[in-house]
Design an enzyme around this catalytic site. Sequence first.
Site, mmCIF file in Angstrom:
data_model
loop_
_atom_site.group_PDB
_atom_site.id
_atom_site.type_symbol
_atom_site.label_atom_id
_atom_site.label_comp_id
_atom_site.label_asym_id
_atom_site.label_seq_id
_atom_site.Cartn_x
_atom_site.Cartn_y
_atom_site.Cartn_z
ATOM 1 N N ASN A 52 0.856 -1.197 0.000
ATOM 2 C CA ASN A 52 0.000 0.000 0.000
ATOM 3 C C ASN A 52 0.881 1.231 0.000
ATOM 4 O O ASN A 52 2.108 1.122 -0.047
ATOM 5 C CB ASN A 52 -0.939 -0.035 1.208
ATOM 6 C CG ASN A 52 -0.151 -0.154 2.495
ATOM 7 O OD1 ASN A 52 0.613 0.732 2.846
ATOM 8 N ND2 ASN A 52 -0.306 -1.277 3.199
ATOM 9 N N ASP A 86 -4.410 -6.537 4.902
ATOM 10 C CA ASP A 86 -5.408 -7.422 5.527
ATOM 11 C C ASP A 86 -5.315 -8.843 4.987
ATOM 12 O O ASP A 86 -5.793 -9.780 5.604
ATOM 13 C CB ASP A 86 -6.820 -6.877 5.276
ATOM 14 C CG ASP A 86 -7.071 -5.641 6.116
ATOM 15 O OD1 ASP A 86 -6.729 -5.676 7.306
ATOM 16 O OD2 ASP A 86 -7.566 -4.636 5.572
ATOM 17 N N LYS A 91 9.703 -16.828 -10.595
ATOM 18 C CA LYS A 91 9.064 -15.661 -11.209
ATOM 19 C C LYS A 91 7.979 -16.143 -12.176
ATOM 20 O O LYS A 91 8.247 -17.012 -13.025
ATOM 21 C CB LYS A 91 10.111 -14.839 -11.963
ATOM 22 C CG LYS A 91 9.536 -13.601 -12.587
ATOM 23 C CD LYS A 91 10.581 -12.813 -13.349
ATOM 24 C CE LYS A 91 9.891 -11.694 -14.126
ATOM 25 N NZ LYS A 91 10.785 -11.045 -15.059
ATOM 26 N N ASP A 124 -4.811 -10.154 12.333
ATOM 27 C CA ASP A 124 -5.070 -8.761 12.720
ATOM 28 C C ASP A 124 -4.212 -8.522 13.971
ATOM 29 O O ASP A 124 -4.572 -8.929 15.086
ATOM 30 C CB ASP A 124 -6.561 -8.548 13.013
ATOM 31 C CG ASP A 124 -6.869 -7.083 13.255
ATOM 32 O OD1 ASP A 124 -6.033 -6.389 13.868
ATOM 33 O OD2 ASP A 124 -7.938 -6.615 12.816
ATOM 34 N N ILE A 125 -3.079 -7.885 13.749
ATOM 35 C CA ILE A 125 -2.077 -7.746 14.826
ATOM 36 C C ILE A 125 -2.682 -7.003 16.021
ATOM 37 O O ILE A 125 -2.580 -7.445 17.171
ATOM 38 C CB ILE A 125 -0.824 -7.001 14.299
ATOM 39 C CG1 ILE A 125 -0.241 -7.737 13.080
ATOM 40 C CG2 ILE A 125 0.231 -6.862 15.398
ATOM 41 C CD1 ILE A 125 0.901 -7.018 12.389
ATOM 42 N N PHE A 165 -4.380 3.187 14.544
ATOM 43 C CA PHE A 165 -4.561 4.256 13.553
ATOM 44 C C PHE A 165 -5.572 3.756 12.536
ATOM 45 O O PHE A 165 -5.449 2.618 12.063
ATOM 46 C CB PHE A 165 -3.224 4.579 12.859
ATOM 47 C CG PHE A 165 -2.350 5.510 13.654
ATOM 48 C CD1 PHE A 165 -1.896 5.145 14.900
ATOM 49 C CD2 PHE A 165 -2.012 6.758 13.154
ATOM 50 C CE1 PHE A 165 -1.118 6.007 15.659
ATOM 51 C CE2 PHE A 165 -1.233 7.629 13.892
ATOM 52 C CZ PHE A 165 -0.786 7.253 15.147
ATOM 53 N N LYS A 216 -11.546 -3.561 18.261
ATOM 54 C CA LYS A 216 -10.177 -3.966 18.578
ATOM 55 C C LYS A 216 -9.819 -3.642 20.037
ATOM 56 O O LYS A 216 -8.657 -3.742 20.429
ATOM 57 C CB LYS A 216 -9.197 -3.298 17.611
ATOM 58 C CG LYS A 216 -9.484 -3.646 16.128
ATOM 59 C CD LYS A 216 -8.323 -3.356 15.205
ATOM 60 C CE LYS A 216 -8.755 -3.492 13.746
ATOM 61 N NZ LYS A 216 -7.675 -3.825 12.830
HETATM 62 O O1 PMT Z 1 3.156 5.961 6.429
HETATM 63 P P1 PMT Z 1 2.636 7.301 5.961
HETATM 64 O O2 PMT Z 1 2.813 7.496 4.481
HETATM 65 O O3 PMT Z 1 3.195 8.433 6.765
HETATM 66 O O4 PMT Z 1 1.077 7.316 6.193
HETATM 67 C C1 PMT Z 1 0.574 7.243 7.505
HETATM 68 C C2 PMT Z 1 -0.742 6.444 7.569
HETATM 69 C C3 PMT Z 1 -1.855 7.192 6.855
HETATM 70 C C4 PMT Z 1 -0.525 5.063 6.941
HETATM 71 C C5 PMT Z 1 -1.050 6.237 9.086
HETATM 72 O O5 PMT Z 1 -1.207 7.455 9.704
HETATM 73 C C6 PMT Z 1 -2.276 5.356 9.283
HETATM 74 O O6 PMT Z 1 -3.410 5.764 9.145
HETATM 75 N N1 PMT Z 1 -2.025 4.070 9.628
HETATM 76 C C7 PMT Z 1 -3.058 3.018 9.727
HETATM 77 C C8 PMT Z 1 -3.248 2.367 8.397
HETATM 78 C C9 PMT Z 1 -4.211 1.195 8.444
HETATM 79 O O7 PMT Z 1 -3.810 0.109 8.178
HETATM 80 O O8 PMT Z 1 -5.419 1.485 8.831
HETATM 81 P P2 PMT Z 1 -6.641 0.393 8.971
HETATM 82 O O9 PMT Z 1 -7.806 1.234 9.209
HETATM 83 O O10 PMT Z 1 -6.626 -0.553 7.791
HETATM 84 O O11 PMT Z 1 -6.253 -0.461 10.255
HETATM 85 C C10 PMT Z 1 -6.647 -0.055 11.577
HETATM 86 C C11 PMT Z 1 -5.551 -0.458 12.541
HETATM 87 O O12 PMT Z 1 -5.433 -1.895 12.555
HETATM 88 C C12 PMT Z 1 -4.194 0.089 12.212
HETATM 89 O O13 PMT Z 1 -3.575 0.532 13.413
HETATM 90 C C13 PMT Z 1 -3.459 -1.094 11.631
HETATM 91 O O14 PMT Z 1 -2.068 -1.041 11.907
HETATM 92 C C14 PMT Z 1 -4.109 -2.276 12.359
HETATM 93 N N2 PMT Z 1 -4.097 -3.539 11.586
HETATM 94 C C15 PMT Z 1 -4.710 -3.617 10.370
HETATM 95 C C16 PMT Z 1 -4.731 -4.817 9.697
HETATM 96 C C17 PMT Z 1 -4.081 -5.931 10.267
HETATM 97 N N3 PMT Z 1 -4.052 -7.091 9.633
HETATM 98 N N4 PMT Z 1 -3.480 -5.822 11.446
HETATM 99 C C18 PMT Z 1 -3.481 -4.652 12.127
HETATM 100 O O15 PMT Z 1 -2.922 -4.561 13.214
#
Ligand code: PMT
Length: 394
Positions: free
Chosen positions: A206, A276, A286, A304-305, A322, A340
């Site tokens: 991403n 995800d 390849k 999902d960590i 975040f 979460k």
């Molecule tokens: O890295 P930059 O370019 O500076 O950009 C920053 C950012 C926009 C990426 C950052 O500020 C941000 O928003 N990070 C969260 C991105 C994200 O994965 O969001 P989400 O809404 O998909 O996930 C919610 C939370 O679950 C996140 O804290 C994520 O780390 C966590 N997660 C998601 C999926 C997964 N399989 N395991 C997780 O732990």
Amino acid sequence: MINITIGVTSGIACYKALDVCSKLKKLNFNITVVMSEKASKLISPLLFQSLTQNKVYIDMFDNDEIKVSHIELAKNSDFVFIISATYNLIGKIANGIADDFMSTFISACNPKKVTFFPAMNTNMYLNPILQDNLEKLTKYNYTIIKPVSGLLACGDNGIGKLPDVDDIVDEITFIINKTYKYENKKILITAGGTIENIDPVRYISNKSSGKMGYSIAKISALNSAEVTLISTTKTLKVPKGVNKVIYVNNANEMYDAVMDNIQNIDYMFMVAAVSDFRIKNYSENKIKKNDLKDLKLDLELNVDILKKISEIKPRNFKLIGFAAESHDFVENATKKLESKNLDYIILNDISKSTIGFNSDNNKVVIFNKDKNMIDIKENNKEIVAKDILDNIIF
Ligand code: PMT
């Protein structure tokens, strides 16, 4: 305004002090330069004078003022940086010799505000007498920034090189801005977008650059927190003061790294954009173009960590997620806060290219457990990081 005095002695690398002065001046510091007699033969003091717009001090007796200038300057300097510090100057200060403007000035300063950047030939640097002198200076609360290794002016390759200008400026701004606000706080931070390989060449990822996570790490370290950073990117410079960096690629590696480093932490900031899902049918070879037309990528869900961590019992740390959202911002973010079981969620608006992913700026909203919200205004990611930390770490 913060008053910085730069001491310039006659090492070959002292030319870098010019650039350092220029960069510090642009950061709005008031700079005064002290030069050793020999350094003034290598670089014209006029250059420093025009860069800093201040008098350059060299000679004890070139004094057009009524006040004793080395004492006055020592009193008026908030910070003193010696770039570069020669074998001779280090020897003099460590052994109480004050026989010219530079050494009397430094001796008149509180050691806590003086930082030496030694630079010299490798054998001179490794000479046990110099090492003893550096130890002695450290014992008396002077700060020493170690030289780096590389090709030296004398043609030798080894330790003794003055760091690059940007690194020197980083050291200086770190020393000036350092606080002890988060001392004894252990903070774990993830940063960047995970990479899920399709074959040895291609992958799914991403747009996360890691900048937001690195900014949180930088501001935490600047305020004396003990910081562990788990990063998917090696392109960003590790912020000064970060204690440990672990590089990972995919979600599984990130999960393992998090679990290995979660003991005794006080805060965890899950800033990384974790994929995800991952590829189920990873190809060791390849994939050839001809095979691509019938190619189907089977995906399976990643761990999902954040959710897994939220299930740790007892959980003696604050967990901050975040949320990267493009629509229904509040609804989506607060859903993640609940599902979460987080202490806070930081809502990121990723619908605009000027903020969020891969940009230098961000605009976020903090939600606490009770869904109370704090609006953080759009700013450079480092300022946003400071605002986030100020609202979460007490
Ligand atoms: O890295 P930059 O370019 O500076 O950009 C920053 C950012 C926009 C990426 C950052 O500020 C941000 O928003 N990070 C969260 C991105 C994200 O994965 O969001 P989400 O809404 O998909 O996930 C919610 C939370 O679950 C996140 O804290 C994520 O780390 C966590 N997660 C998601 C999926 C997964 N399989 N395991 C997780 O732990």
